[in-house]
Design an enzyme around this catalytic site. Sequence first.
Site, PDB file in Angstrom:
ATOM      1  N   SER A 102      -2.558   4.131  -5.040  1.00 29.48           N
ATOM      2  CA  SER A 102      -1.609   4.512  -3.991  1.00 29.48           C
ATOM      3  C   SER A 102      -0.503   5.395  -4.545  1.00 29.48           C
ATOM      4  O   SER A 102       0.297   4.972  -5.381  1.00 29.48           O
ATOM      5  CB  SER A 102      -0.990   3.258  -3.355  1.00 29.48           C
ATOM      6  OG  SER A 102       0.133   3.624  -2.578  1.00 29.48           O
ATOM      7  N   ARG A 128      -8.549   2.095  10.292  1.00 33.59           N
ATOM      8  CA  ARG A 128      -9.298   3.323  10.615  1.00 33.59           C
ATOM      9  C   ARG A 128     -10.802   3.127  10.616  1.00 33.59           C
ATOM     10  O   ARG A 128     -11.518   3.843  11.322  1.00 33.59           O
ATOM     11  CB  ARG A 128      -8.897   4.456   9.657  1.00 33.59           C
ATOM     12  CG  ARG A 128      -7.535   4.995   9.996  1.00 33.59           C
ATOM     13  CD  ARG A 128      -7.104   6.169   9.138  1.00 33.59           C
ATOM     14  NE  ARG A 128      -5.871   6.721   9.686  1.00 33.59           N
ATOM     15  CZ  ARG A 128      -5.012   7.470   9.002  1.00 33.59           C
ATOM     16  NH1 ARG A 128      -5.246   7.754   7.725  1.00 33.59           N
ATOM     17  NH2 ARG A 128      -3.920   7.936   9.582  1.00 33.59           N
ATOM     18  N   ASP A 140      -6.915  10.335   3.626  1.00 31.15           N
ATOM     19  CA  ASP A 140      -6.545  10.493   5.039  1.00 31.15           C
ATOM     20  C   ASP A 140      -7.585  11.260   5.845  1.00 31.15           C
ATOM     21  O   ASP A 140      -7.432  11.447   7.051  1.00 31.15           O
ATOM     22  CB  ASP A 140      -5.198  11.223   5.148  1.00 31.15           C
ATOM     23  CG  ASP A 140      -4.048  10.353   4.663  1.00 31.15           C
ATOM     24  OD1 ASP A 140      -4.177   9.114   4.688  1.00 31.15           O
ATOM     25  OD2 ASP A 140      -3.016  10.921   4.250  1.00 31.15           O
ATOM     26  N   ARG A 152       2.021  -3.027   8.622  1.00 26.43           N
ATOM     27  CA  ARG A 152       1.428  -2.515   7.377  1.00 26.43           C
ATOM     28  C   ARG A 152       2.047  -3.192   6.147  1.00 26.43           C
ATOM     29  O   ARG A 152       3.214  -3.567   6.147  1.00 26.43           O
ATOM     30  CB  ARG A 152       1.595  -0.992   7.314  1.00 26.43           C
ATOM     31  CG  ARG A 152       0.824  -0.315   8.435  1.00 26.43           C
ATOM     32  CD  ARG A 152       0.935   1.175   8.384  1.00 26.43           C
ATOM     33  NE  ARG A 152       0.330   1.731   7.175  1.00 26.43           N
ATOM     34  CZ  ARG A 152       0.434   3.004   6.826  1.00 26.43           C
ATOM     35  NH1 ARG A 152       1.124   3.844   7.586  1.00 26.43           N
ATOM     36  NH2 ARG A 152      -0.141   3.443   5.734  1.00 26.43           N
ATOM     37  N   SER A 158       3.256  15.066   2.810  1.00 22.11           N
ATOM     38  CA  SER A 158       3.674  14.393   1.570  1.00 22.11           C
ATOM     39  C   SER A 158       4.744  15.205   0.846  1.00 22.11           C
ATOM     40  O   SER A 158       5.751  14.663   0.377  1.00 22.11           O
ATOM     41  CB  SER A 158       2.468  14.235   0.636  1.00 22.11           C
ATOM     42  OG  SER A 158       1.520  13.378   1.204  1.00 22.11           O
ATOM     43  N   ARG A 203       8.981  14.410   0.202  1.00 20.48           N
ATOM     44  CA  ARG A 203       9.527  14.437  -1.167  1.00 20.48           C
ATOM     45  C   ARG A 203      10.599  15.503  -1.322  1.00 20.48           C
ATOM     46  O   ARG A 203      11.581  15.305  -2.043  1.00 20.48           O
ATOM     47  CB  ARG A 203       8.383  14.653  -2.165  1.00 20.48           C
ATOM     48  CG  ARG A 203       7.487  13.399  -2.297  1.00 20.48           C
ATOM     49  CD  ARG A 203       6.120  13.764  -2.819  1.00 20.48           C
ATOM     50  NE  ARG A 203       5.281  12.604  -3.159  1.00 20.48           N
ATOM     51  CZ  ARG A 203       4.568  11.899  -2.284  1.00 20.48           C
ATOM     52  NH1 ARG A 203       4.600  12.180  -0.994  1.00 20.48           N
ATOM     53  NH2 ARG A 203       3.823  10.872  -2.682  1.00 20.48           N
ATOM     54  N   ARG A 214      -4.333  10.468  13.308  1.00 22.92           N
ATOM     55  CA  ARG A 214      -5.590  11.053  12.811  1.00 22.92           C
ATOM     56  C   ARG A 214      -6.796  10.585  13.632  1.00 22.92           C
ATOM     57  O   ARG A 214      -7.799  11.293  13.729  1.00 22.92           O
ATOM     58  CB  ARG A 214      -5.769  10.748  11.327  1.00 22.92           C
ATOM     59  CG  ARG A 214      -4.628  11.346  10.496  1.00 22.92           C
ATOM     60  CD  ARG A 214      -4.948  11.509   9.043  1.00 22.92           C
ATOM     61  NE  ARG A 214      -3.720  11.648   8.277  1.00 22.92           N
ATOM     62  CZ  ARG A 214      -3.011  12.774   8.162  1.00 22.92           C
ATOM     63  NH1 ARG A 214      -3.398  13.867   8.785  1.00 22.92           N
ATOM     64  NH2 ARG A 214      -1.898  12.807   7.442  1.00 22.92           N
ATOM     65  N   GLN A 273       1.918   6.318  -2.804  1.00 21.63           N
ATOM     66  CA  GLN A 273       3.182   5.821  -2.254  1.00 21.63           C
ATOM     67  C   GLN A 273       3.795   4.776  -3.180  1.00 21.63           C
ATOM     68  O   GLN A 273       5.001   4.787  -3.429  1.00 21.63           O
ATOM     69  CB  GLN A 273       2.944   5.229  -0.860  1.00 21.63           C
ATOM     70  CG  GLN A 273       2.550   6.297   0.156  1.00 21.63           C
ATOM     71  CD  GLN A 273       2.310   5.748   1.542  1.00 21.63           C
ATOM     72  OE1 GLN A 273       2.307   4.531   1.745  1.00 21.63           O
ATOM     73  NE2 GLN A 273       2.111   6.625   2.497  1.00 21.63           N
TER      74      GLN A 273
HETATM   75  C1  S3P Z   1       0.768   9.527   0.845  1.00 25.10           C
HETATM   76  C2  S3P Z   1      -0.145   8.744   0.184  1.00 25.10           C
HETATM   77  C3  S3P Z   1      -1.313   8.130   0.855  1.00 25.10           C
HETATM   78  C4  S3P Z   1      -1.621   8.774   2.185  1.00 25.10           C
HETATM   79  C5  S3P Z   1      -0.370   8.986   2.996  1.00 25.10           C
HETATM   80  C6  S3P Z   1       0.616   9.866   2.268  1.00 25.10           C
HETATM   81  C7  S3P Z   1       1.924  10.071   0.095  1.00 25.10           C
HETATM   82  O1  S3P Z   1      -1.026   6.760   1.069  1.00 25.10           O
HETATM   83  O2  S3P Z   1      -2.535   7.989   2.907  1.00 25.10           O
HETATM   84  O3  S3P Z   1      -0.688   9.596   4.246  1.00 25.10           O
HETATM   85  O4  S3P Z   1       2.597  10.977   0.616  1.00 25.10           O
HETATM   86  O5  S3P Z   1       2.165   9.597  -1.022  1.00 25.10           O
HETATM   87  P1  S3P Z   1      -1.302   5.626  -0.049  1.00 25.10           P
HETATM   88  O6  S3P Z   1      -0.408   5.888  -1.167  1.00 25.10           O
HETATM   89  O7  S3P Z   1      -0.997   4.334   0.627  1.00 25.10           O
HETATM   90  O8  S3P Z   1      -2.757   5.765  -0.383  1.00 25.10           O
END
Ligand code: S3P
Length: 443
Positions: free
Chosen positions: A169, A353, A322, A123, A23, A27, A398, A171
Amino acid sequence: MGKPVSTASGPLSGEISVPGDKSISHRALMLGAVAVGETRIHGLLEGEDVLATAAALGAMGVRVEKDANAIWTVDGVGLGGLSQPEQDLDMGNSGTAARLLMGLVGGHEITATFVGDKSLSSRPMKRVAEPLTQMGISFENEKNDYCLPLTMRGTGQPIPTRYTLPVASAQVKSAVMLAGLSSPGITTVIEPHPTRDHTEKMLTALGADIKINDMAGGGREILLNGQPELSAVEITVPGDISSAAFPIVAALIVPGSKITLKNVGLNPLRTGIVDSLLEMGGDIKITNQHLEAGEDVGDLVVRASTLKGIIIPASRAPSMIDEYPILAMAAALASGTTRMEGVGELRVKESDRLAAVESGLKLCGAVVRSGPDWMEIDGSGGNKVSGGATVKTHLDHRIAMAFLVLGLVAKEPIGVDDGAPMDTSFPGFIGLMNALGSNMSRD
Ligand code: S3P
């Protein structure tokens, strides 16, 4: 890599560092790209997911390079400085790359088509398209289902928005904030359940004006003042707790093990796995805890333990989202039943999963029950599971790594049908595990 196989092993021992946090690596590249000056990144995860982000930024005119000392540099083009790519942006297997870049690129006068592998193409992207559409960014695809391939038309002036996340989320939160960077006003994201805050932390370090208000009931309100001047900084990426979780569980379940993991990221919004394993009776000690560029980091010393089943509440899901596949392997070895609640989001990760864990565990002799957003696993009480199966990974790194860890405590070897996905987040997984004394073959 073909079909790796894992076989019962003696005690694991030694000291390792796991690869950089995925992550934070995404970024660092993205924010470095729109900062002014040269961002230097130590410990970047060189996994396929992060390399997809680097390649996409390269296609939009950003120079991203690795020097002889493995330090990555990003030559920032400044906010609004990304250029129109001449080809589709290939996100590979990475949901983070796709969703965060939609936000960042959406704040530019750029039209881009995002494509990905079979897993990523199924997705949900509507969760980011919806708030970004409110900000004046438009999306179109053939099937009208917001799945990749998806074409996005960005705007140089996203409309400031106030958005409450319907799903927990990071993300989606980050996509809105990254688009909000270009917005001529304040972008507000409200998250009823706090999620990983790497975007907020890194943006603050680069000089953005961000205010975070705690809300009644545990939620957070994040306010970002648009059009900041972002200045490049030096970034050190800690080891990924989501990768560390595999050797941690391996050491807990293989009798007689004792391992040390150095420099693991311990952001409190990521450490639900440690809380859960401690609650199960795991012997995990955190030492040398300190802050590095605003992120908590520490070493973990893990010893083999007698584990017991627990109930993991829905409220813990965002902080270990995760890690459920590998937690499920620990649960399969525990005494009693482990119940995971509020885990419906696991159905829309790199694979479903819950389904992949359930069918794999059943093949390996474990007793599992599940519903739309819960799962229960009856543990073996520390006895070896039967194993003797090849588990389907469905392009999910994973799932592959979780079942290879289970093979270390199985009567018969456990294989996975496809080892290649492990390179998305944990290149060198098998070599590192074998350096600790595990018995995994690369094929
Ligand atoms: C992530 C947020 C998570 C995680 C992903 C990485 C990120 O996803 O499962 O592996 O870097 O912001 P979600 O935001 O969909 O929960």
